[in-house]
Design an enzyme around this catalytic site. Sequence first.
Site, PDB file in Angstrom:
ATOM      1  N   CYS A   5     -32.863 124.223 -46.934  1.00 54.41           N
ATOM      2  CA  CYS A   5     -33.829 124.710 -47.927  1.00 54.41           C
ATOM      3  C   CYS A   5     -33.983 123.655 -49.005  1.00 54.41           C
ATOM      4  O   CYS A   5     -32.989 123.084 -49.463  1.00 54.41           O
ATOM      5  CB  CYS A   5     -33.327 126.024 -48.532  1.00 54.41           C
ATOM      6  SG  CYS A   5     -34.411 126.730 -49.798  1.00 54.41           S
ATOM      7  N   CYS A  32     -31.047 117.778 -67.949  1.00 56.41           N
ATOM      8  CA  CYS A  32     -31.672 119.027 -67.508  1.00 56.41           C
ATOM      9  C   CYS A  32     -32.257 119.809 -68.689  1.00 56.41           C
ATOM     10  O   CYS A  32     -33.256 120.517 -68.541  1.00 56.41           O
ATOM     11  CB  CYS A  32     -30.647 119.911 -66.787  1.00 56.41           C
ATOM     12  SG  CYS A  32     -30.341 119.444 -65.074  1.00 56.41           S
ATOM     13  N   CYS A  69     -35.138 124.216 -54.492  1.00 52.79           N
ATOM     14  CA  CYS A  69     -34.638 123.807 -55.808  1.00 52.79           C
ATOM     15  C   CYS A  69     -35.022 122.369 -56.128  1.00 52.79           C
ATOM     16  O   CYS A  69     -35.125 121.990 -57.307  1.00 52.79           O
ATOM     17  CB  CYS A  69     -33.130 124.005 -55.900  1.00 52.79           C
ATOM     18  SG  CYS A  69     -32.150 123.051 -54.714  1.00 52.79           S
ATOM     19  N   CYS A 110     -38.163 120.866 -58.999  1.00 50.65           N
ATOM     20  CA  CYS A 110     -37.478 120.138 -60.080  1.00 50.65           C
ATOM     21  C   CYS A 110     -38.442 119.118 -60.671  1.00 50.65           C
ATOM     22  O   CYS A 110     -38.966 118.256 -59.956  1.00 50.65           O
ATOM     23  CB  CYS A 110     -36.242 119.427 -59.544  1.00 50.65           C
ATOM     24  SG  CYS A 110     -35.422 118.378 -60.774  1.00 50.65           S
ATOM     25  N   CYS A 123     -35.092 129.699 -56.544  1.00 49.38           N
ATOM     26  CA  CYS A 123     -34.194 129.873 -55.406  1.00 49.38           C
ATOM     27  C   CYS A 123     -34.489 131.206 -54.722  1.00 49.38           C
ATOM     28  O   CYS A 123     -34.383 132.266 -55.345  1.00 49.38           O
ATOM     29  CB  CYS A 123     -32.740 129.841 -55.874  1.00 49.38           C
ATOM     30  SG  CYS A 123     -31.565 130.103 -54.520  1.00 49.38           S
ATOM     31  N   CYS A 182     -34.474 123.390 -69.014  1.00 47.98           N
ATOM     32  CA  CYS A 182     -35.171 123.691 -67.760  1.00 47.98           C
ATOM     33  C   CYS A 182     -34.288 124.530 -66.840  1.00 47.98           C
ATOM     34  O   CYS A 182     -33.106 124.260 -66.677  1.00 47.98           O
ATOM     35  CB  CYS A 182     -35.568 122.398 -67.060  1.00 47.98           C
ATOM     36  SG  CYS A 182     -36.400 122.634 -65.470  1.00 47.98           S
ATOM     37  N   CYS A 210     -26.771 130.819 -50.307  1.00 46.34           N
ATOM     38  CA  CYS A 210     -27.641 129.646 -50.169  1.00 46.34           C
ATOM     39  C   CYS A 210     -28.193 129.532 -48.749  1.00 46.34           C
ATOM     40  O   CYS A 210     -27.449 129.610 -47.766  1.00 46.34           O
ATOM     41  CB  CYS A 210     -26.858 128.395 -50.540  1.00 46.34           C
ATOM     42  SG  CYS A 210     -27.781 126.858 -50.344  1.00 46.34           S
ATOM     43  N   ASP A 215     -20.659 112.199 -46.920  1.00 49.80           N
ATOM     44  CA  ASP A 215     -20.616 113.631 -46.653  1.00 49.80           C
ATOM     45  C   ASP A 215     -19.539 113.919 -45.608  1.00 49.80           C
ATOM     46  O   ASP A 215     -19.728 114.717 -44.698  1.00 49.80           O
ATOM     47  CB  ASP A 215     -21.986 114.119 -46.175  1.00 49.80           C
ATOM     48  CG  ASP A 215     -22.096 115.645 -46.186  1.00 49.80           C
ATOM     49  OD1 ASP A 215     -21.317 116.273 -46.907  1.00 49.80           O
ATOM     50  OD2 ASP A 215     -22.952 116.184 -45.472  1.00 49.80           O
ATOM     51  N   CYS A 238     -35.053 125.351 -61.039  1.00 49.63           N
ATOM     52  CA  CYS A 238     -34.330 125.496 -59.776  1.00 49.63           C
ATOM     53  C   CYS A 238     -33.722 126.886 -59.654  1.00 49.63           C
ATOM     54  O   CYS A 238     -33.713 127.481 -58.570  1.00 49.63           O
ATOM     55  CB  CYS A 238     -33.263 124.421 -59.634  1.00 49.63           C
ATOM     56  SG  CYS A 238     -32.015 124.400 -60.954  1.00 49.63           S
TER      57      CYS A 238
END
Length: 388
Positions: free
Chosen positions: A281, A228, A284, A288, A238, A231, A254, A174, A234
């Site tokens: 947060c 996915c 999502c 899932c 949100c 579906c 977000c 990151d 998420c």
Amino acid sequence: MQKLSASIKSWGLALGFNHVGITDTDLHEAETRHQDWINKGFHGEMDYMAKHGIKRTRPAELVPNTLRVISVRMDYLPPNAADSEAILNDSNKAFISRYALGRDYHKVMRNKLQKLCEKIQAELATLNTPSPSKGEGCGGGGGSGENEHGDENGHRGENEDANSTPFTYRVFTDSAPVLEVALAEKAGLGWRGKHTLLINKDRGSWFFLGEIYTNLPLAIDTPASNHCGTCSSCMQVCPTQAITAPYEVDARRCISYLTIELKGSIPLEFRPLIGNRVYGCDDCQLFCPWNKFAEMTKEPDFNIRNGLDDISLITCFNWTQAEFKTNLAGSAIYRIGYEQWLRNIAIGLGNANSSEHVINALKSRADDASELVSEHVAWALAQHKVAA
């Protein structure tokens, strides 16, 4: 290189990573998607997402001679944490994203990635091969994408032959301009979900990602396929409807961006929707269906610190700056600073059920020296029909 590739994966697992994959550097599809996202302005005030240009989508432009990317993931969900939904449903509690309950993941991941590089270096030395030069990626806040101290180009190993090209590497977690989800997807670690996080079919999405850029021509893995399907859980859950389309997030909406990346005043329209989420947060991910397969972390550094999984808003709001530094030292939360922490909690208290304790706590900071804090406190008191 097939044998070395297999060994790298084995060493990575021994170091505590839960999955190790290898990919090439071709990100042309992700580059188009990323540029479109930037053009829409969805990165908000995260200027670093745009300023590095193609270095983010072309690894060899960031670290010359990069041929392969070793991608790793590491589970972070701490055992024995208070139930997330229960905390979210208690307006007096402070919800902190589960990845931030333990030690700062940047330090943990980076140290393990460096150890993996050293293991590779030792193996290459036994083969009488030039050693990799150290070019460790470091720095970068949660989602910051910045690398302030790493040597982008690496340097020659001390024992190399003058006529040979040294093996080079640089590690990231990151940090720096790296499209980690796209790389992890190509390396077979999972697929990019509609919430834009990586999902692994066997482990869900509660994990960190890290990378090693190297010029070693390692054997690459098969990219993961998307599961996915139809579906859209998420997108539906949100709180701020930040997932504007499948596989696209408007960061400006977000809550993770609003509480962590945004340094100034949080837009009024989002404050009631933030609820008691004071740092990040997880909604999502919480809803899932693939996360029913998630496993608890085995990394002690990710265990809960200072009861952050179940702590009251008032307790956090009453911390002095010294207590903030003490209680959050070594935590990813520390990076946002005391002022932003109080700003976030003021919003949480504004959304809490009215009580004398809540109102008194807010009043205690109504005249805070920080205009940012006092402005959010005034808003919070107004929610309780009390003047600042």
